[in-house]
Write an enzyme that holds these catalytic residues in place. Structure first.
Site, PDB file in Angstrom:
ATOM      1  N   ASP A 282     -74.313 -39.323 -12.577  1.00 28.13           N
ATOM      2  CA  ASP A 282     -74.535 -38.846 -11.222  1.00 28.13           C
ATOM      3  C   ASP A 282     -73.510 -37.727 -10.969  1.00 28.13           C
ATOM      4  OD1 ASP A 282     -75.509 -38.449  -8.699  1.00 28.13           O
ATOM      5  OD2 ASP A 282     -75.506 -40.556  -8.118  1.00 28.13           O
ATOM      6  N   TYR A 283     -73.641 -37.100  -9.844  1.00 22.67           N
ATOM      7  CA  TYR A 283     -72.875 -35.904  -9.490  1.00 22.67           C
ATOM      8  C   TYR A 283     -71.366 -36.168  -9.566  1.00 22.67           C
ATOM      9  CZ  TYR A 283     -72.721 -31.525  -6.697  1.00 22.67           C
ATOM     10  OH  TYR A 283     -72.545 -30.255  -6.229  1.00 22.67           O
TER      11      TYR A 283
END
Ligand code: BGC
Length: 742
Positions: A282-283
């Protein structure tokens, strides 16, 4: 540079057969990888963002330079034909090996044509409609150069405080798994090499929806049994459906961040499930292992992430900066880099990007694909199918077109912005969206419509109350359109208060006081279960329309005026107050359940200030008609391990309107080597019955449907007695049983 690239490719064609574009992608990937340096392989594991959208900290990059040097494999938030062509050109024509880029984006509930938020679509219990919405999303997204969506979110969640409950299918593992498969089929279609199919991404792996106290990104502690029985199955379902990518999550799980979790990523996903695709972080979730207290610095985080099995680093820059050194220092095996690179290249081959890197880049298709009339019609149908009629006292709904005057009051009546909900990709919030006001204007003449905004969603300014009350007094009936703002659910939007926000509840109360005998309907837009304990007494009807999307106002009006008979059912429990949370239908019994014969008995598992039951149960949803269930039959009350039995029931539409019914099958395993939930959904069918019509609905049950992980983490069934019921919601009493025998 270009000539060198062409020369290398010609060599590859000659020696390894690249360019004979058959289906033997693995061999072609191997051939290509023989030409790649370690740095170029690492380059494939790097993803940065374009500047279109942002969901986290931007880490300084020079995208063009990185692409040219072969140091980037994919990009997020870069789309449109123009944008992707410019970037792809750099990758293909200016980098040494000309490996095309992968473009990903959060196409969550539609790309341009926006469908209801995911929790809303789940409430339709209609797998075909959900799949169709994803097919349309893929059509529109791929026409703008996109290859990959970061969807579906298949996190089971029992946490209404958690804003991201809006992005999932709700609290149930069985329904969530079925819906997860429908998403993957819709996005990926049956052939990834078609230019209108895109890669799906199962996220957020894993247990992100169990964030402590519903606070986003928070800690998760759970036993392996619960993980395997409840939170993992929807992810497994996506693997079974052929999902190409996974996203690791932000949360830690039992002390180990899920973006550095060998157990979930290598042992379960790759080992037990044999997942062949690739995992993106994820980011910046790899970097976040530093503040988690799991990695000592970014370099250490890169080591942990790659060793655990995260193949691509979204936005973090740590693979780019540190993996080469880590390999040279012997801290990361080169075999892991090869494996990650191979998986990423394989996806690019499957998409046909090596054959034609510009195949998703076509101006004409871009122009003619968005907002096609058939897409908008489908969005209208799905908006209607997703709405849930929670309450309908005095048959307040449907409205009649012959009512003299109806007052529409509330901050969301004319809204075209919030109605798209959170994560609405490139849905047009400035003109394309159909408001409820526009929707009802198709049914009523202007002189039948009265309107007042009354208040804002969040501001405390009551100056609009007077006008709203005066308008309400002039009307024969009243419809309130209220709820949350779109930003109040989704990522980083946890709430500790589940009430309708701001001063809207005050306005509802005042309007009821001013109109004690008029029918009042509350149309609710929101992204999570709301505490409606007060409102159930002040209004007659409550229609939950979630955030219904581009055609939301039209679909809502279809339901309000009875052109579409509501058929949605909740996929998540609505509590009476936030103190009951977590509350879900498939809980355990405890050793001291409240006795039915003496509900007030002391020292039982209860609250002293509220009942245990929720306000609206999982599976609840009314219709403008009525259905009766009769003639329940079991083909046998003995089930063997290898056999199957059939449960059937006759459903009759006993009301005055044709309509859909979601028929639900529940089972209760009475005694287990580990305790079992009080009821579990094991099947459902959405049927359509004309008024007066009857239909027999059957479900087949085999031992496979009754399996679970025991305390040794062995997946199997245990002989014994099972209660069974077919019902219209999760609120019923079991009356039938069968025996599972060895
Ligand atoms: C979210 C993901 C999303 C990613 C890319 C993150 O903040 O958690 O769900 O796919 O951003 O936008």
């Amino acid at each position: 540079m270009k000539n060198l690239k062409q020369a290398l490719f010609s060599l590859a064609v000659f020696f390894y057969g690249i360019g004979s574009w058959g289906q033997n992608y693995e061999a072609q990937v191997d051939s290509l990888m023989k030409l790649m340096t370690l740095q170029e392989k690492i380059g494939q594991t790097v993803m940065y963002g374009g500047s279109w959208d942002q969901t986290g900290p931007i880490v300084g990059t020079d995208n063009g330079k990185l692409i040219r040097e072969g140091n980037m494999g994919g990009m997020l938030n870069a789309f449109t034909v123009k944008g992707t062509r410019d970037l792809q050109k750099v990758a293909v024509e200016e980098s040494r090996l000309g490996i095309p880029l992968l473009f990903g984006y959060d196409v969550i509930h539609g790309h341009r044509t926006i469908f209801p938020i995911n929790l809303g679509m789940a409430a339709s219990w209609d797998l075909n409609l959900i799949e169709e919405s994803c097919r349309i999303a893929a059509e529109e997204a791929s026409a703008e150069g996109l290859h990959w969506t970061f969807s579906p979110m298949v996190d089971v969640s029992r946490e209404p405080r958690w804003g991201r409950i809006s992005e999932g299918a709700g609290e149930d593992v069985f329904l969530g798994s079925e819906i997860a498969k429908a998403y993957v089929k819709g996005y990926q279609g049956d052939d990834l090499s078609k230019s209108n199919t895109i890669l799906a991404c199962a996220k957020h792996y894993v247990a992100y929806g169990a964030a402590q106290a519903g606070r986003d990104y928070h800690t998760v502690n759970m036993g392996e049994g619960e993980l395997r029985n409840v939170f993992l199955p929807p992810f497994k379902a996506t693997v079974d459906a052929g999902v190409e990518t996974f996203m690791s999550a932000f949360n830690e799980l039992n002390g180990v961040p899920t973006s550095g979790n060998k157990f979930t990523l290598r042992d379960i996903l790759r080992g037990e499930w044999d997942f062949k695709g690739f995992v993106v972080s994820d980011y910046t979730s790899i970097n976040e292992m530093v503040p988690h207290g799991f990695a000592k610095d970014d370099k250490d985080a890169a080591r942990i992430g790659m060793n655990a099995g995260v193949d691509m680093d979204m936005m973090g820059g740590v693979y780019k900066d540190y993996l080469k050194d880590l390999v040279e220092e012997g801290k990361v095996s080169e075999a892991y880099i090869d494996d990650a690179c191979r998986r990423i290249l394989l996806a690019k081959f499957k998409l046909g990007l090596f054959e034609d890197p510009y195949r998703y880049i076509d101006e004409q298709r871009e122009e003619t694909t968005k907002y096609k009339p058939e897409f908008l019609n489908k969005a209208r149908e799905i908006a209607a199918a997703s709405s849930v009629l929670l309450q309908n006292k005095n048959n307040a709904l449907p409205l009649s077109t012959s009512t003299k005057k109806i007052a529409f009051i509330g901050p969301l009546v004319k809204d075209e912005y919030d109605i798209l909900g959170n994560w609405a990709a490139k849905g047009d919030r400035q003109g394309k969206a159909v408001s409820v006001f526009e929707g009802i204007s198709e049914y009523l003449k202007p002189n039948q419509i009265l309107y007042a905004k009354g208040c804002e969603i969040l501001k405390a300014d009551t100056s609009g109350f007077e006008e709203a009350i005066s308008v309400s007094k002039k009307a024969d009936e009243i419809v309130l359109v209220m709820g949350e703002g779109h930003h109040m659910s989704g990522e980083a939007a946890s709430r500790t208060n589940l009430k309708i926000p701001g001063i809207q509840p005050q306005l509802i109360r005042k309007i009821r006081e001013a109109n004690p005998h008029k029918k009042i309907t509350l149309v609710l837009m929101n992204g999570r279960p709301i505490n409606l304990s007060d409102e159930v007494d002040f209004v007659d009807a409550i229609l939950e329309v979630w955030f219904p999307g581009t055609m939301g106002g039209a679909g809502t009006a279809d339901v309000l005026f009875g052109n579409y008979n509501p058929s949605g059912k909740l996929t998540v429990t609505f509590p009476r107050n936030v103190g009951q949370v977590p509350i879900y239908y498939n809980m355990k019994n405890t050793g001291r359940p409240i006795p039915e014969s003496n509900p007030g008995e002391d020292y039982k598992s209860n609250y002293i200030d509220a009942p245990n039951s929720p306000l609206f149960v999982f599976g609840h949803g009314l219709s403008y008609t009525t259905f009766t269930y009769s003639n329940f039959k079991l083909s046998s009350n003995k089930l063997t391990n290898s056999g199957a039995i059939t449960a059937s029931v006759t459903i009759t539409n006993t009301g005055n309107k044709d309509g859909h019914e979601v028929v639900q099958l529940y089972v209760h395993d009475k005694v287990g080597s580990v305790t079992r939930p009080v009821r579990e959904l094991k099947g459902f069918q959405k049927i359509f019955l004309k008024k007066g019509e009857s239909q027999t609905v059957s479900f087949t049950i085999s031992a496979d449907d009754l399996k679970f992980y025991n305390s040794d983490m062995v997946y199997g069934v245990e002989p014994g007695t099972f209660e069974i019921a077919i019902a219209s919601s999760s609120d019923f009493k079991f009356e039938n049983e069968f025996e599972l025998i060895d």
